[in-house]
Design a protein around this motif. Structure first.
Motif, short mmCIF file in Angstrom:
data_model
loop_
_atom_site.label_atom_id
_atom_site.label_comp_id
_atom_site.label_asym_id
_atom_site.label_seq_id
_atom_site.Cartn_x
_atom_site.Cartn_y
_atom_site.Cartn_z
N ALA A 1 5.09 3.16 -3.23
CA ALA A 1 4.96 2.14 -4.28
C ALA A 1 4.84 3.58 -5.44
O ALA A 1 5.34 4.35 -6.43
N GLU A 2 3.76 4.20 -4.47
CA GLU A 2 2.62 5.32 -5.64
C GLU A 2 3.24 6.83 -5.43
O GLU A 2 3.54 7.28 -6.31
N SER B 1 3.20 -0.23 1.67
CA SER B 1 4.54 -0.40 0.06
C SER B 1 3.28 0.10 -0.74
O SER B 1 3.88 0.52 -1.43
N ALA B 2 1.67 0.58 -0.63
CA ALA B 2 1.36 0.24 -2.24
C ALA B 2 1.36 2.52 -2.20
O ALA B 2 2.13 2.22 -3.00
N LYS B 3 1.71 2.42 -0.74
CA LYS B 3 1.46 4.20 -0.59
C LYS B 3 2.87 4.84 -1.25
O LYS B 3 3.22 5.88 -1.59
N LYS C 1 10.82 0.79 1.25
CA LYS C 1 10.28 0.78 0.12
C LYS C 1 10.55 1.96 -0.81
O LYS C 1 9.77 2.13 -2.18
N ALA D 1 0.91 -4.14 3.32
CA ALA D 1 0.96 -4.41 2.12
C ALA D 1 0.22 -2.58 1.64
O ALA D 1 0.34 -2.01 0.25
N GLU D 2 -0.73 -2.30 2.87
CA GLU D 2 -0.93 -0.46 2.22
C GLU D 2 -0.22 0.34 2.08
O GLU D 2 0.13 1.05 1.89
#
Length: 445
Positions: A112-113, A108-110, A153, A105-106
Motif C-alpha cells: 500500500a505504501e 500489505s502495508a508495504k 495489493k 499485514a506487513e
C-alpha cells in the motif's frame, strides 16, 4: 553498421499513415536512425524490411518493459552517454525491496505504501515503480503466497522476483507471469535453471556476476540459452563501484557496440542507513541505472530521488510542459469563466495558482505550444487565432459552458479580433497582461 535515416526511409511503407506517432515516414526514419524509438512502432512494415533493417535499426541498449499496462516501466533504448548530447529516454525505475518473512499485514502495508507513493511534480506523476520481493524464508509456498499477496495489493506496480533459488522462484514466476515480472537473478551457478524459468514464462531475467568480464560471459551464456530480455547486475555495491561499472557498461554498449553488455542495468543499493542509501541511489540514477532497489521509501527520500530522476530524464532542449487539456480549477460549473494559456509548465502553474487564489471556480484551457510561454508561442506562430480556434472547437468545452466567452491573456490582445472571426458565436475577452492580476480580475467580473 548503423543505417542513415534516408536508408531506413527507403525500406518503410511511405504511406505517412501517422500510426507510429510521427507525421511522416521520413520523420519516423530520421528518429529511428537517431535511436530512442523502435522499428516495431511502424505497424505496416514488411517482414522483408524488418529483416533488412534488423540489428542496424535496433538501439545499442536493448529495450523492453517491466510490468504491464499504462504504468509498465520501459527500460533501455538509450543512445548517449551524456544528457546534453541528446536526452535520456526511459527514467529508471525505483523499487522497494521487501522480504517474504514479513506477516501478511506487513506485506500489505508495504504494498500500500508503494501504491500510495505517487507525487505530482511540475505536471508529471512520479512514483515508486516496482516492488522487489526478496526470498529469505527459503520456503516455496511462503514465497509464492507473499508474491501473490503483494501483486494483489499493488496492482499497478511492476514486480521483481528477488529469489536465486530456481525451485522456489519457478512457481512464483508462473503465478504472476502475466504481470511481466523481472526474475532476479541468474548467476554462473544457476543460469540454466533460471533461464528455463524466464523462457517458460516469457519474462525478463536479471543476471549477476562479480566484475564485467564475468558478467559479459554470463550474458552470452544466457542469450545462448534463449533469453532475449536481460538486465545486468555487475555486483557493484558501493557508490564508486556503481559509478565505474555502470559507466563502463554504457560505454561498451554505445561506443564499442559490445552486445553482451547492451542491456539495462539494475543496482541494489539497500542499506540500513537511509541517508547513505539515498546518496548511493543518487549515483545510480545519475549513472545509467534502469532499476534502483531501495530498502525504504520515506517521503523525504522519494522527493529527493524523484526530483533528481525527473531532472536527469528531462530533455534539456525541450521546455517542461503539461498536457494539452481543459483543466478544472476549483470545481467549475457551466457558468464559470473560461481562460486560455499555453502549456509551458511554469506558465500553467503560475496561472492555475492565481486562479486558485481567486477562489473563483474556472475552466483553464491549456494549449499545446511545445512548451513555450504565451508571448514566445505567439511570436513563433504557435499561439495564433486559427490554432486557438481549432483547439477550442475540438476540445468540446463549448458543450460544457453556458456562455461562450473565452478570456485570452492580455499580452496577446491583438488576437481578439481574428479569434472572434475564427470562433463563430464566441465572445473574446482580453484578460490581464500578468497572471498576478487574475484574482482581482476574476472577482470583479
Amino acid at each position: 553498421m548503423a543505417l542513415s535515416g534516408i536508408q531506413i526511409f527507403k525500406l518503410l511503407p511511405k504511406t505517412n499513415c501517422k500510426k507510429c506517432g510521427f507525421p511522416t515516414c521520413l520523420a519516423f526514419a530520421m528518429k529511428l536512425a537517431q535511436g530512442g524509438i523502435e522499428l516495431s512502432l511502424c505497424p505496416d512494415i514488411s517482414e522483408e524490411a524488418k529483416k533488412s533493417l534488423g540489428d542496424a535499426s535496433a538501439p545499442p541498449i536493448k529495450s523492453f518493459s517491466l510490468g504491464t499496462g499504462e504504468l509498465a516501466v520501459k527500460m533501455g533504448a538509450e543512445g548517449v552517454l551524456f544528457r546534453h548530447d541528446k536526452k535520456f529516454y526511459n527514467p529508471c525505475a525505483l523499487a522497494l525491496n521487501i522480504k517474504d518473512s514479513l506477516s501478511d499485514a506487513e506485506l500489505s502495508a508495504k504494498a500500500a505504501e508503494v501504491a500510495g507513493s505517487e507525487l505530482d511534480r511540475v505536471g508529471q506523476q512520479l512514483r515508486i515503480d516496482a516492488i522487489s520481493i526478496e526470498c529469505v524464508s527459503n520456503d516455496s509456498a511462503k514465497y509464492e503466497a507473499a508474491v501473490k499477496l503483494v501483486a494483489s495489493k499493488a496492482p499497478n506496480a511492476a514486480l521483481i522476483l528477488n529469489c536465486s533459488n530456481a525451485s522456489i522462484a519457478g512457481p512464483a514466476a508462473k503465478a504472476v507471469a502475466a504481470r511481466m515480472p523481472l526474475l532476479y537473478c541468474a548467476t554462473a551457478d544457476n543460469a540454466e535453471a533460471m533461464a528455463a524459468i524466464a523462457k517458460e514464462n516469457n519474462i525478463p531475467l536479471a543476471i549477476k556476476a562479480d566484475g564485467l568480464d564475468a558478467l559479459s560471459a554470463l550474458s552470452e551464456k544466457v542469450q545462448a540459452l534463449g533469453v532475449e530480455n536481460i538486465v545486468l547486475d555487475s555486483g557493484a555495491n558501493t557508490a564508486g563501484a556503481i559509478l565505474g561499472n555502470n559507466t563502463q557498461i554504457r560505454r561498451a554498449a554505445l561506443k564499442k557496440g559490445f552486445k553482451p553488455l547492451g542491456f539495462p542495468i539494475i543496482n541494489n543499493v539497500v542499506r540500513d542507513d537511509s541517508m547513505l542509501e539515498t546518496t548511493i541511489a543518487s549515483v545510480a540514477i545519475l549513472k545509467y541505472a534502469s532499476i534502483v532497489v531501495l530498502s525504504s521509501i520515506e517521503q523525504w527520500k522519494n522527493l529527493a530521488l524523484y526530483t533528481l530522476r525527473q531532472n536527469i530524464y528531462t530533455d534539456p532542449q525541450v521546455p517542461m510542459q503539461v498536457k494539452q487539456a481543459i483543466y478544472e480549477v476549483g470545481g467549475p460549473t457551466a457558468d464559470s469563466p473560461l481562460m486560455i494559456t499555453t502549456n509551458f509548465s511554469l506558465t500553467y502553474f503560475i496561472v492555475s495558482g492565481e486562479v486558485e487564489n481567486s477562489k473563483v471556480p474556472s475552466w483553464l484551457a491549456v494549449m499545446d505550444c511545445e512548451g513555450l510561454s504565451v508571448l514566445t508561442a505567439w511570436a513563433a506562430g504557435k499561439f495564433i487565432a486559427s490554432k486557438i480556434a481549432t483547439f477550442i472547437q475540438e476540445s468540446g468545452i463549448g458543450d460544457k459552458v453556458s456562455k461562450k466567452e473565452l478570456i485570452i491573456p492580455g499580452q496577446v490582445a491583438i488576437l481578439s479580433g481574428a479569434l472572434e472571426d475564427k470562433l463563430e458565436g464566441w465572445k473574446i475577452t482580453v484578460g490581464p497582461r500578468e497572471a498576478n492580476a487574475l484574482p482581482t480580475y476574476l472577482k470583479s467580473r
